[in-house]
Design a protein around this motif. Structure first.
Motif, mmCIF file in Angstrom:
data_model
loop_
_atom_site.group_PDB
_atom_site.id
_atom_site.type_symbol
_atom_site.label_atom_id
_atom_site.label_comp_id
_atom_site.label_asym_id
_atom_site.label_seq_id
_atom_site.Cartn_x
_atom_site.Cartn_y
_atom_site.Cartn_z
ATOM 1 N N TYR A 96 0.841 -1.198 0.000
ATOM 2 C CA TYR A 96 0.000 0.000 0.000
ATOM 3 C C TYR A 96 0.881 1.255 0.000
ATOM 4 O O TYR A 96 2.087 1.191 0.218
ATOM 5 C CB TYR A 96 -0.893 0.046 1.243
ATOM 6 N N LEU A 97 0.235 2.388 -0.206
ATOM 7 C CA LEU A 97 0.836 3.690 0.031
ATOM 8 C C LEU A 97 0.085 4.358 1.175
ATOM 9 O O LEU A 97 -1.142 4.245 1.277
ATOM 10 C CB LEU A 97 0.768 4.580 -1.208
ATOM 11 N N LYS B 138 -5.675 9.088 10.139
ATOM 12 C CA LYS B 138 -6.642 8.008 9.951
ATOM 13 C C LYS B 138 -5.968 6.724 9.473
ATOM 14 O O LYS B 138 -6.609 5.678 9.397
ATOM 15 C CB LYS B 138 -7.715 8.438 8.950
ATOM 16 N N LEU B 139 -4.695 6.813 9.123
ATOM 17 C CA LEU B 139 -3.904 5.654 8.697
ATOM 18 C C LEU B 139 -4.535 4.940 7.500
ATOM 19 O O LEU B 139 -4.623 3.707 7.450
ATOM 20 C CB LEU B 139 -3.711 4.669 9.860
ATOM 21 N N ILE B 140 -4.994 5.718 6.541
ATOM 22 C CA ILE B 140 -5.607 5.149 5.346
ATOM 23 C C ILE B 140 -4.540 4.479 4.482
ATOM 24 O O ILE B 140 -3.505 5.066 4.182
ATOM 25 C CB ILE B 140 -6.343 6.232 4.535
ATOM 26 N N LEU B 141 -4.820 3.236 4.077
ATOM 27 C CA LEU B 141 -3.905 2.467 3.231
ATOM 28 C C LEU B 141 -4.487 2.373 1.820
ATOM 29 O O LEU B 141 -5.592 1.869 1.628
ATOM 30 C CB LEU B 141 -3.694 1.065 3.812
ATOM 31 N N ASN B 142 -3.724 2.846 0.840
ATOM 32 C CA ASN B 142 -4.167 2.834 -0.548
ATOM 33 C C ASN B 142 -3.439 1.718 -1.296
ATOM 34 O O ASN B 142 -2.212 1.787 -1.463
ATOM 35 C CB ASN B 142 -3.867 4.180 -1.203
ATOM 36 N N PRO B 143 -4.143 0.674 -1.751
ATOM 37 C CA PRO B 143 -3.485 -0.448 -2.435
ATOM 38 C C PRO B 143 -2.702 0.032 -3.651
ATOM 39 O O PRO B 143 -3.234 0.728 -4.515
ATOM 40 C CB PRO B 143 -4.662 -1.343 -2.848
ATOM 41 N N ILE B 144 -1.444 -0.344 -3.725
ATOM 42 C CA ILE B 144 -0.589 0.121 -4.808
ATOM 43 C C ILE B 144 -1.045 -0.437 -6.162
ATOM 44 O O ILE B 144 -0.914 0.218 -7.192
ATOM 45 C CB ILE B 144 0.889 -0.243 -4.518
ATOM 46 N N ASN B 145 -1.630 -1.643 -6.159
ATOM 47 C CA ASN B 145 -2.087 -2.220 -7.419
ATOM 48 C C ASN B 145 -3.268 -1.455 -8.001
ATOM 49 O O ASN B 145 -3.410 -1.347 -9.220
ATOM 50 C CB ASN B 145 -2.443 -3.693 -7.219
#
Length: 292
Positions: free
Chosen positions: A254-255, A262-269
């Motif tokens: 993730y990025l 909020k520690l939002i994780l954005n999937p790199i794919n």
């Protein structure tokens, strides 16, 4: 005339809050470098090598300062003068069980990189972060070493400075979400004009690869000059990616924005697929040594 006076007042107000602040250790009064300083609305900065940061019109009702070796503090901006003091936190060491059994150490090598999407541009004030969930045989293994490789910047990246400051962070995982930060390396300097590699020795940290997995992250602080000051330009690094899998662990990459509470994780794919239109499966490539 009234509008003109209001403009002058606003300029004076903004300038009055542009000041250098030094962050020091309560026990020895030494500056603390590369502290995370959170402003309001998801903005933030870092102290430089001399423990100094600049408010620079980033006025906020409350600042939050965070460093893994110190107690997190919140302070009203109106109470800040020119120095902020942080207290070292009490480190509770895990109990180490000594047995007569022979320890087995194994190095899980870098999965091969790919010719396309073989690296990813990670910009300053963000982290590329991978959740690794161990196979059954690797649960509760101890991580003794981590290695990361970096490609040099591309011409399209508009590299100006050659040195970029990063650090490696490790977080506990709970239901595939970040729980707490359990490790943060010293700041490392990457030469972005060539291929580079960093090695993280964790032998003295006793970091256990739990059943729920761990998040392993590379945090990009930013370009620095010869005096250790963080530059305001948009800097980036290019860690190696891979589409290959290993039976030793399952990974998801993730990025994350450093100052996002909020520690939002954005999937790199998802990011790669949106830019290419193709189905992409990439993860951060790294070498890891486990002791069981």
């Amino acid at each position: 005339m009234k509008k003109y006076l209001i403009l002058i007042f606003n300029l004076f107000f903004l300038n009055s809050y542009s000041q250098n602040i030094i962050v020091i250790d309560s026990t020895n009064q030494k500056p603390i470098p590369f502290v995370n300083v959170y402003f309001s609305k998801g903005e933030g900065t870092f102290t430089n090598e001399k423990g100094i940061f600049n408010l620079n019109n980033k006025f906020s009702d409350t600042l939050q300062l965070s460093h893994i070796a110190y107690d997190e503090i919140r302070i009203l901006a109106s109470n800040i003068k020119d120095t902020i003091v942080m207290s070292p936190n009490a480190v509770i060491l895990k109990e180490i069980v000594i047995s007569n059994g022979k320890k087995i150490s194994k190095f899980i090598d870098f999965p091969k990189k790919n010719s396309s999407y073989g690296s990813f541009p990670v910009i300053s004030k963000s982290e590329i972060i991978t959740l690794i969930t161990p196979s059954t045989e690797n649960i509760n293994s101890i991580i003794s070493n981590l290695e990361f490789k970096f490609e040099k910047k591309k011409s399209s990246d508009n590299a100006v400075n050659t040195k970029t400051a990063i650090r490696v962070n490790i977080y506990n995982s709970e239901n595939k979400k970040i729980k707490t930060k359990i490790y943060s390396s010293d700041v490392l300097i990457i030469d972005v004009t060539k291929k580079d590699m960093v090695n993280i020795d964790l032998n003295e940290n006793y970091i256990e690869l739990e059943k729920n997995g761990l998040f392993i992250a590379i945090e990009v602080i930013g370009d620095i000059d010869d005096s250790g000051n963080i530059l305001n330009n948009k800097s980036l690094i290019r860690p190696i990616l891979t589409s290959n899998k290993t039976d030793e662990y399952y990974s998801e990459t993730y990025l994350k924005y450093t100052f996002d509470k909020k520690l939002i994780l954005n999937p790199i794919n998802d990011i790669l697929e949106k830019s290419s239109g193709d189905k992409i499966n990439r993860n951060l490539s790294f070498g890891i040594t486990l002791i069981k």
